[in-house]
Design a protein around this motif. Structure first.
Motif, mmCIF file in Angstrom:
data_model
loop_
_atom_site.group_PDB
_atom_site.id
_atom_site.type_symbol
_atom_site.label_atom_id
_atom_site.label_comp_id
_atom_site.label_asym_id
_atom_site.label_seq_id
_atom_site.Cartn_x
_atom_site.Cartn_y
_atom_site.Cartn_z
ATOM 1 N N THR A 78 0.772 -1.282 0.148
ATOM 2 C CA THR A 78 0.061 0.106 -0.098
ATOM 3 C C THR A 78 0.918 1.248 0.011
ATOM 4 N N LYS A 79 0.255 2.028 -0.541
ATOM 5 C CA LYS A 79 1.138 3.603 -0.701
ATOM 6 C C LYS A 79 0.051 4.695 -0.448
ATOM 7 N N VAL A 80 0.164 5.507 0.470
ATOM 8 C CA VAL A 80 -0.535 6.523 1.032
ATOM 9 C C VAL A 80 0.352 7.804 0.790
ATOM 10 N N THR A 81 -0.483 8.712 0.020
ATOM 11 C CA THR A 81 0.462 9.888 -0.060
ATOM 12 C C THR A 81 -0.741 11.190 0.127
ATOM 13 N N ALA A 82 -0.172 11.955 0.935
ATOM 14 C CA ALA A 82 -0.864 13.303 1.442
ATOM 15 C C ALA A 82 -0.123 14.540 1.240
ATOM 16 N N THR A 83 -0.728 15.481 0.481
ATOM 17 C CA THR A 83 0.068 16.678 0.333
ATOM 18 C C THR A 83 -0.921 17.884 1.150
ATOM 19 N N PHE A 84 -0.213 18.742 1.496
ATOM 20 C CA PHE A 84 -0.708 19.732 2.430
ATOM 21 C C PHE A 84 -0.089 21.383 1.844
ATOM 22 N N HIS A 85 -0.841 22.254 2.064
ATOM 23 C CA HIS A 85 -0.538 23.491 1.900
ATOM 24 C C HIS A 85 -0.266 24.239 3.152
ATOM 25 N N THR A 86 0.952 24.429 3.378
ATOM 26 C CA THR A 86 1.534 24.717 4.835
ATOM 27 C C THR A 86 1.252 26.080 5.162
ATOM 28 N N ASP A 87 0.801 26.864 4.103
ATOM 29 C CA ASP A 87 0.540 28.434 4.278
ATOM 30 C C ASP A 87 -1.005 28.652 4.586
ATOM 31 N N HIS A 88 -1.715 27.289 4.724
ATOM 32 C CA HIS A 88 -3.321 27.590 4.670
ATOM 33 C C HIS A 88 -3.474 27.593 6.328
ATOM 34 N N VAL A 89 -4.517 28.277 6.809
ATOM 35 C CA VAL A 89 -4.840 28.337 8.153
ATOM 36 C C VAL A 89 -5.339 27.204 8.826
ATOM 37 N N ASP A 90 -5.706 26.065 8.225
ATOM 38 C CA ASP A 90 -5.948 24.912 8.859
ATOM 39 C C ASP A 90 -4.915 23.976 8.807
ATOM 40 N N MET A 91 -3.712 24.298 8.264
ATOM 41 C CA MET A 91 -2.465 23.385 8.504
ATOM 42 C C MET A 91 -1.933 23.203 10.128
ATOM 43 N N ILE A 92 -2.192 22.064 10.465
ATOM 44 C CA ILE A 92 -1.945 21.442 11.735
ATOM 45 C C ILE A 92 -0.067 21.479 11.786
ATOM 46 N N PRO A 93 0.568 21.514 12.851
ATOM 47 C CA PRO A 93 1.772 21.234 12.993
ATOM 48 C C PRO A 93 2.266 19.708 12.466
ATOM 49 N N ILE A 94 3.610 19.486 11.833
ATOM 50 C CA ILE A 94 4.173 18.265 11.489
ATOM 51 C C ILE A 94 4.307 17.668 12.755
ATOM 52 N N GLY A 95 4.692 18.095 13.977
ATOM 53 C CA GLY A 95 4.967 17.462 15.229
ATOM 54 C C GLY A 95 6.345 16.861 15.010
ATOM 55 N N ASP A 96 6.879 16.009 16.155
ATOM 56 C CA ASP A 96 8.215 15.524 16.308
ATOM 57 C C ASP A 96 8.109 14.221 15.319
ATOM 58 N N MET A 97 8.257 14.433 14.273
ATOM 59 C CA MET A 97 8.507 13.147 13.345
ATOM 60 C C MET A 97 9.852 12.363 13.620
ATOM 61 N N GLU A 98 10.778 12.833 14.086
ATOM 62 C CA GLU A 98 11.804 12.056 14.389
ATOM 63 C C GLU A 98 11.543 11.151 15.252
ATOM 64 N N SER A 99 10.826 11.709 16.417
ATOM 65 C CA SER A 99 10.836 10.648 17.543
ATOM 66 C C SER A 99 9.676 9.640 17.141
ATOM 67 N N THR A 100 8.712 9.930 16.407
ATOM 68 C CA THR A 100 7.841 9.243 15.462
ATOM 69 C C THR A 100 8.606 8.054 14.970
ATOM 70 N N ILE A 101 9.601 8.172 14.212
ATOM 71 C CA ILE A 101 10.265 7.367 13.316
ATOM 72 C C ILE A 101 10.933 6.569 14.364
ATOM 73 N N LEU A 102 11.880 6.859 15.437
ATOM 74 C CA LEU A 102 12.647 6.053 16.277
ATOM 75 C C LEU A 102 11.672 5.165 16.858
ATOM 76 N N LEU A 103 10.363 5.694 17.342
ATOM 77 C CA LEU A 103 9.611 4.867 18.208
ATOM 78 C C LEU A 103 9.284 3.572 17.198
ATOM 79 N N LEU A 104 8.452 4.002 15.971
ATOM 80 C CA LEU A 104 8.445 2.900 15.149
ATOM 81 C C LEU A 104 9.533 1.889 14.606
ATOM 82 N N ILE A 105 10.722 2.313 14.699
ATOM 83 C CA ILE A 105 11.912 1.416 14.634
ATOM 84 C C ILE A 105 12.127 0.400 15.766
#
Length: 183
Positions: free
Chosen positions: A94-121
């Motif tokens: 499966t392949k999931v692709t999401a694109t976001f316009h980062t200057d839009h008022v409804d854009m939520i933060p990316i968050g701590d992606m690196e900690s998420t990756i570390l946790l997954l590993i």
């Protein structure tokens, strides 16, 4: 979900449940857009599952009657004027692709992606992950297959020393592509 990193965690966990042995996660920032892609080599989905996967009241899980992860990810992308696509083939993944316009008022933060990756590993040491992160022209990649090759077969990816190295590698490279130290 209040951070996109939590969406990535949810979709990647779906890949683990689908018995994927390789999960590739891409986070690419360019101009005023963000593209997040999660691709796996798991069981894949049937056409019927694929048609219903963005319906919050459809789930293949027997432990609950709703599945909110993928529908929320889709909604968050579309709320920014972005797009969402999911492709899957039984036996291929499966392949999931999401694109976001980062200057839009409804854009939520990316968050701590690196900690998420570390946790997954570290929570899935029997799986391989490829994490590609870019911002404009700068990028880095962490590939657990390469780590396994360097470490040999006796050292697990969730060993404390390995975990600390992965964490430092992710942070150092994130700082490098973002142009400074992050908090």
């Amino acid at each position: 979900m209040q951070e996109l990193s939590l969406n990535v965690m949810d979709v990647a966990q779906n890949s683990v449940v689908a018995e994927a042995t390789l999960i590739a996660i891409t986070v690419a920032e360019r101009d005023r857009s963000l593209k997040i892609e999660i691709q796996d080599n798991g069981h894949g989905m049937t056409e019927e599952q694929l048609q219903h996967v963005t319906d919050p009241f459809y789930t293949t899980r027997t432990t609950r009657k709703v599945g909110l992860g993928v529908p929320l990810f889709k909604m968050q992308a579309e709320m920014t004027g972005g797009t969402f696509e999911i492709r899957s083939k039984v036996g291929e993944g499966t392949k999931v692709t999401a694109t976001f316009h980062t200057d839009h008022v409804d854009m939520i933060p990316i968050g701590d992606m690196e900690s998420t990756i570390l946790l997954l590993i570290t929570c899935n040491p029997d799986r391989d992950f490829v994490y590609f992160r870019s911002k404009e022209e700068k990028s880095f990649t962490l590939d657990t297959r390469e780590l396994r090759e360097v470490l040999g077969g006796d050292v697990p990816l969730n060993a404390p020393d390995v975990t600390q190295w992965i964490k430092a590698y992710l942070q150092e490279n994130l700082d490098s592509i973002q142009g400074g130290t992050t908090l």
